[in-house]
Write an enzyme that holds these catalytic residues in place. Structure first.
Site, mmCIF file in Angstrom:
data_model
loop_
_atom_site.group_PDB
_atom_site.id
_atom_site.type_symbol
_atom_site.label_atom_id
_atom_site.label_comp_id
_atom_site.label_asym_id
_atom_site.label_seq_id
_atom_site.Cartn_x
_atom_site.Cartn_y
_atom_site.Cartn_z
ATOM 1 N N SER A 135 -21.064 4.159 -29.630
ATOM 2 C CA SER A 135 -22.340 4.549 -29.250
ATOM 3 C C SER A 135 -23.276 4.868 -29.854
ATOM 4 O O SER A 135 -22.968 5.894 -30.741
ATOM 5 C CB SER A 135 -21.998 5.193 -27.787
ATOM 6 N N TYR A 172 -19.594 12.582 -21.795
ATOM 7 C CA TYR A 172 -19.713 10.759 -22.106
ATOM 8 C C TYR A 172 -19.701 10.707 -24.024
ATOM 9 O O TYR A 172 -19.617 11.110 -24.466
ATOM 10 C CB TYR A 172 -20.603 9.790 -21.935
ATOM 11 N N LYS A 230 -18.220 10.365 -27.246
ATOM 12 C CA LYS A 230 -17.602 9.083 -28.567
ATOM 13 C C LYS A 230 -17.529 10.086 -29.885
ATOM 14 O O LYS A 230 -17.141 9.337 -30.720
ATOM 15 C CB LYS A 230 -18.972 8.042 -28.247
HETATM 16 P P1 NAD Z 1 -16.909 -0.748 -18.203
HETATM 17 O O1 NAD Z 1 -16.193 -0.242 -17.309
HETATM 18 O O2 NAD Z 1 -16.988 -2.150 -17.539
HETATM 19 O O3 NAD Z 1 -15.302 -1.594 -18.497
HETATM 20 C C1 NAD Z 1 -14.519 -0.736 -18.725
HETATM 21 C C2 NAD Z 1 -12.852 -0.575 -18.841
HETATM 22 O O4 NAD Z 1 -11.929 0.545 -18.856
HETATM 23 C C3 NAD Z 1 -12.951 -0.587 -17.566
HETATM 24 O O5 NAD Z 1 -12.405 -2.437 -16.672
HETATM 25 C C4 NAD Z 1 -11.975 0.377 -16.307
HETATM 26 O O6 NAD Z 1 -10.911 -0.028 -15.170
HETATM 27 C C5 NAD Z 1 -10.919 0.283 -17.770
HETATM 28 N N1 NAD Z 1 -10.199 1.496 -18.472
HETATM 29 C C6 NAD Z 1 -11.338 2.742 -17.773
HETATM 30 N N2 NAD Z 1 -9.905 3.437 -18.454
HETATM 31 C C7 NAD Z 1 -9.139 3.690 -17.939
HETATM 32 C C8 NAD Z 1 -7.750 3.794 -18.644
HETATM 33 N N3 NAD Z 1 -7.278 4.912 -19.212
HETATM 34 N N4 NAD Z 1 -7.065 2.955 -19.061
HETATM 35 C C9 NAD Z 1 -7.017 1.074 -18.381
HETATM 36 N N5 NAD Z 1 -8.263 1.133 -18.124
HETATM 37 C C10 NAD Z 1 -9.009 1.745 -18.529
HETATM 38 O O7 NAD Z 1 -17.152 -0.731 -19.762
HETATM 39 P P2 NAD Z 1 -18.234 -1.664 -20.593
HETATM 40 O O8 NAD Z 1 -19.277 -1.448 -20.851
HETATM 41 O O9 NAD Z 1 -16.981 -2.773 -20.790
HETATM 42 O O10 NAD Z 1 -17.703 -0.944 -22.242
HETATM 43 C C11 NAD Z 1 -16.681 -1.121 -22.182
HETATM 44 C C12 NAD Z 1 -16.455 0.605 -23.500
HETATM 45 O O11 NAD Z 1 -17.875 0.316 -24.171
HETATM 46 C C13 NAD Z 1 -16.631 1.552 -23.288
HETATM 47 O O12 NAD Z 1 -15.649 2.940 -24.090
HETATM 48 C C14 NAD Z 1 -17.836 2.495 -23.446
HETATM 49 O O13 NAD Z 1 -17.799 4.188 -23.475
HETATM 50 C C15 NAD Z 1 -18.404 1.012 -24.418
HETATM 51 N N6 NAD Z 1 -19.980 1.288 -24.648
HETATM 52 C C16 NAD Z 1 -20.403 0.547 -23.644
HETATM 53 C C17 NAD Z 1 -21.406 0.480 -23.794
HETATM 54 C C18 NAD Z 1 -22.397 -0.065 -22.392
HETATM 55 O O14 NAD Z 1 -23.824 -0.209 -22.245
HETATM 56 N N7 NAD Z 1 -22.181 -0.880 -21.312
HETATM 57 C C19 NAD Z 1 -22.858 1.106 -24.239
HETATM 58 C C20 NAD Z 1 -21.899 1.682 -25.379
HETATM 59 C C21 NAD Z 1 -20.498 1.735 -25.369
HETATM 60 C C1 WQD Z 2 -32.674 2.427 -20.558
HETATM 61 C C2 WQD Z 2 -34.184 2.715 -20.400
HETATM 62 C C3 WQD Z 2 -34.759 4.455 -18.884
HETATM 63 C C4 WQD Z 2 -33.222 2.517 -15.450
HETATM 64 C C5 WQD Z 2 -27.233 4.048 -21.521
HETATM 65 C C6 WQD Z 2 -26.354 5.191 -22.344
HETATM 66 C C7 WQD Z 2 -26.098 5.271 -24.068
HETATM 67 C C8 WQD Z 2 -25.286 4.192 -23.468
HETATM 68 C C9 WQD Z 2 -26.458 3.172 -23.254
HETATM 69 C C10 WQD Z 2 -23.028 4.038 -23.918
HETATM 70 C C11 WQD Z 2 -34.458 4.023 -20.658
HETATM 71 C C12 WQD Z 2 -35.110 3.115 -18.208
HETATM 72 C C13 WQD Z 2 -33.394 2.780 -16.619
HETATM 73 C C14 WQD Z 2 -33.701 2.920 -14.564
HETATM 74 C C15 WQD Z 2 -35.796 2.657 -16.580
HETATM 75 N N1 WQD Z 2 -23.885 3.826 -23.035
HETATM 76 N N2 WQD Z 2 -34.937 3.130 -16.924
HETATM 77 N N3 WQD Z 2 -35.235 2.840 -14.707
HETATM 78 O O1 WQD Z 2 -29.847 5.571 -21.654
HETATM 79 O O2 WQD Z 2 -31.084 3.874 -23.396
HETATM 80 O O3 WQD Z 2 -28.315 4.552 -22.262
HETATM 81 O O4 WQD Z 2 -26.368 2.656 -21.707
HETATM 82 O O5 WQD Z 2 -22.593 4.418 -24.261
HETATM 83 O O6 WQD Z 2 -24.521 6.298 -23.666
HETATM 84 O O7 WQD Z 2 -26.630 6.814 -21.833
HETATM 85 O O8 WQD Z 2 -29.520 3.156 -21.439
HETATM 86 O O9 WQD Z 2 -29.947 0.673 -19.695
HETATM 87 O O10 WQD Z 2 -29.793 3.355 -18.634
HETATM 88 O O11 WQD Z 2 -31.830 2.776 -19.941
HETATM 89 O O12 WQD Z 2 -37.086 2.606 -16.267
HETATM 90 O O13 WQD Z 2 -33.853 2.047 -12.714
HETATM 91 O O14 WQD Z 2 -35.083 2.338 -19.382
HETATM 92 O O15 WQD Z 2 -35.473 5.182 -18.812
HETATM 93 O O16 WQD Z 2 -35.589 4.244 -21.053
HETATM 94 P P1 WQD Z 2 -29.768 4.129 -21.781
HETATM 95 P P2 WQD Z 2 -30.414 2.996 -19.690
#
Ligand code: NAD
Ligand code: WQD
Length: 341
Positions: A125, A152, A156
Site C-alpha cells: 500500500s 494496519y 504492510k
Molecule cells: P477486502 O476486505 O475486500 O478483501 C480481503 C479478503 O481477504 C476478504 O474477502 C476477507 O474475507 C479475506 N481474508 C482476510 N483475512 C483472511 C484470512 N486470514 N484468511 C482467509 N481470508 C482472509 O479488501 P481489498 O480492498 O480487496 O484489499 C485486498 C488487499 O489489498 C489487502 O491486503 C489490503 O490491505 C490491500 N490494499 C487495499 C487497498 C484498498 O484501498 N482497498 C489499498 C491498498 C492495499
Molecule cells: C480519501 C480522501 C479523506 C471519507 C485509506 C488507507 C490507506 C489505503 C487506502 C489500504 C481523504 C477523504 C474520506 C469521507 C472524506 N488502504 N474522505 N470523507 O485515507 O487515502 O487511504 O485507503 O492500504 O492505507 O488509509 O482513503 O478513501 O479513506 O480517503 O472527506 O467520508 O477522502 O479525508 O482525504 P485514504 P479514503
C-alpha cells in the site's frame, strides 16, 4: 497454469480473478469470508463463464494452510490479497491486525518453501510512504518509508521486510510487492464491486451511498489543506487498471522476466485529485447533486500524495488507462445495481 488468489472474493481479489480467467489462468480462491460474500463466485461466473475453485478457511491457521498446499501441488503462483484493511479498527485492535495480516503471510511463505511454489504477488500500500516530503512528490518506489501511522500500515511495512528476508533465505522464491494508491470503482458489468460492511470509511463508497440516499450527508474531512481547493489529494486508480497490473505481475514472474527476486512497484495513475474533484466528477456522471459539508480534518490523514508510476510503466509495460469520470461512473453503476437487487 493455476494461480492461488487469497482473499479472492474480496474487492480487489474478485476483479483480479476475472482478469486472470480472461487471460487463461486457472484460479483457485481461498477466502475465509471475513469481509466478503460467497455470492461473489456466482458473479464471477456470470462475467467469465468460469466458476473458480474455492476453499474457505483462515490462512492465519498454520495447519490448515499447510494442509491446503499439501493437497494442491499444481499451484504455480500466489496473489496474496487476504488481510484485514480497516485503518481505524487496526488502532483499536492492533493484535487482531498483526496476527491476521502477518500470520497469514508467514504461513504462506513457509508453505511456498516447503511445497516449492516459486511466485508471490503481495498487496502492499502507498500507506508505507506516509506523507512524503515535498521533494518526494510524486512519490516513487525509492522514497523513504516513514514510520507507519497505524498498526494496519505497519503490517504492510513489516510484511515487505518479512518477504525480503524470506526471499534471501529460501532458494527459488520470487516476490513482487504492489503498492496500491487508492483503488476505486467497479467492473463494467456492475456485477462485482466494493462492498463495505456497515458505514464506509473510504471516500468513494461514502459518496455513492450518499448519492443513493443511504447516508444523509458526506463529511468532507478538511477544507484548509494547502491544495488547489483546500481538500486533500489522493491518486485514485480504477479497480480494473489495478486488476490488470496483477496479471502483468504474474506473467512477469512465470515468464522469468524479473530483474531481481524481490521487486516493488507503485500502482497509481500519477495524477492527484482532491476530495472536491471527486465529488464534482460524481455529480457530473450521475446527474445527482451530492449532499456534503466540509468539516474538520480526520485524525491521521495525509494532506497530499500521488504516485510516480514511471518505474511500473517502464518495467511492467503497464499503465493505468481509466480517468476519474470512469471511476466515479463505474462506482455509481455498481451502487445502483447492488441496491436494486
Ligand atoms: P477486502 O476486505 O475486500 O478483501 C480481503 C479478503 O481477504 C476478504 O474477502 C476477507 O474475507 C479475506 N481474508 C482476510 N483475512 C483472511 C484470512 N486470514 N484468511 C482467509 N481470508 C482472509 O479488501 P481489498 O480492498 O480487496 O484489499 C485486498 C488487499 O489489498 C489487502 O491486503 C489490503 O490491505 C490491500 N490494499 C487495499 C487497498 C484498498 O484501498 N482497498 C489499498 C491498498 C492495499
Ligand atoms: C480519501 C480522501 C479523506 C471519507 C485509506 C488507507 C490507506 C489505503 C487506502 C489500504 C481523504 C477523504 C474520506 C469521507 C472524506 N488502504 N474522505 N470523507 O485515507 O487515502 O487511504 O485507503 O492500504 O492505507 O488509509 O482513503 O478513501 O479513506 O480517503 O472527506 O467520508 O477522502 O479525508 O482525504 P485514504 P479514503
Amino acid at each position: 497454469m493455476k494461480i492461488l488468489v487469497t482473499g479472492g472474493t474480496g474487492y480487489i481479489g474478485s476483479h483480479t480473478v476475472v482478469e486472470l480467467q480472461k487471460k487463461g489462468f486457472d484460479v483457485i480462491i481461498v477466502d475465509a469470508l471475513f469481509n466478503s460474500r460467497i455470492e461473489v463466485l456466482d458473479s464471477i461466473e456470470k462475467i467469465t463463464g468460469i466458476r473458480p475453485e474455492f476453499e474457505s478457511f483462515d490462512l492465519a491457521n498454520q495447519s490448515l494452510t499447510d494442509d491446503f498446499f499439501a493437497r494442491h501441488n499444481d499451484i504455480k503462483g500466489i496473489i496474496h490479497f487476504a488481510a484485514h484493511k480497516a485503518v481505524g479498527e487496526s488502532v483499536e485492535q492492533p493484535i487482531k491486525y498483526y496476527r491476521n495480516n502477518l500470520d497469514s503471510l508467514m504461513n504462506i511463505l513457509e508453505a511456498m518453501d516447503k511445497y516449492k511454489v516459486p511466485n508471490l504477488v503481495f498487496s502492499s500500500s502507498c500507506t508505507v510512504y506516509g506523507q512524503p516530503d515535498a521533494e518526494h512528490l510524486p512519490v516513487s518506489e525509492t522514497a523513504p518509508i516513514k514510520k507507519a501511522e497505524s498498526p494496519y500500515g505497519n503490517t504492510k511495512q513489516i510484511a515487505e521486510e518479512i518477504i525480503f528476508e524470506s526471499i534471501n533465505a529460501y532458494k527459488g522464491l520470487n516476490a513482487i510487492a504492489l503498492r496500491y494508491f487508492n483503488p476505486v470503482g467497479a467492473h463494467d458489468s456492475a456485477l462485482i464491486g466494493e462492498l463495505p460492511l456497515g458505514v464506509p470509511n473510504n471516500l468513494m463508497p461514502y459518496i455513492t451511498q450518499t448519492g443513493y440516499g443511504i447516508r444523509e450527508c458526506l463529511k468532507v474531512f478538511g477544507g484548509d489543506y494547502p491544495t488547489h481547493d483546500g481538500t486533500a489529494i489522493r491518486d485514485y486508480i480504477h479497480i480494473m487498471d489495478l486488476a490488470k497490473a496483477h496479471v502483468v505481475a504474474v506473467e512477469r514472474m512465470v515468464n522469468e522476466k524479473m530483474k531481481k527476486s524481490f521487486e516493488i512497484f507503485n500502482l497509481g495513475t500519477g495524477t492527484g485529485y482532491s476530495v472536491l474533484d471527486v465529488i464534482k466528477s460524481f455529480e457530473k456522471v450521475s446527474g445527482v447533486k451530492l449532499n456534503y459539508e466540509i468539516v474538520g480534518r480526520r485524525a491521521g490523514d495525509i494532506e497530499k500524495v500521488w504516485a510516480d508510476p514511471t518505474f511500473s510503466n517502464n518495467e511492467l509495460g503497464w499503465k493505468a488507462e481509466r480517468h476519474l469520470d470512469e471511476m466515479t461512473l463505474s462506482a455509481w453503476n455498481w451502487e445502483k445495481a447492488y441496491r436494486s437487487n
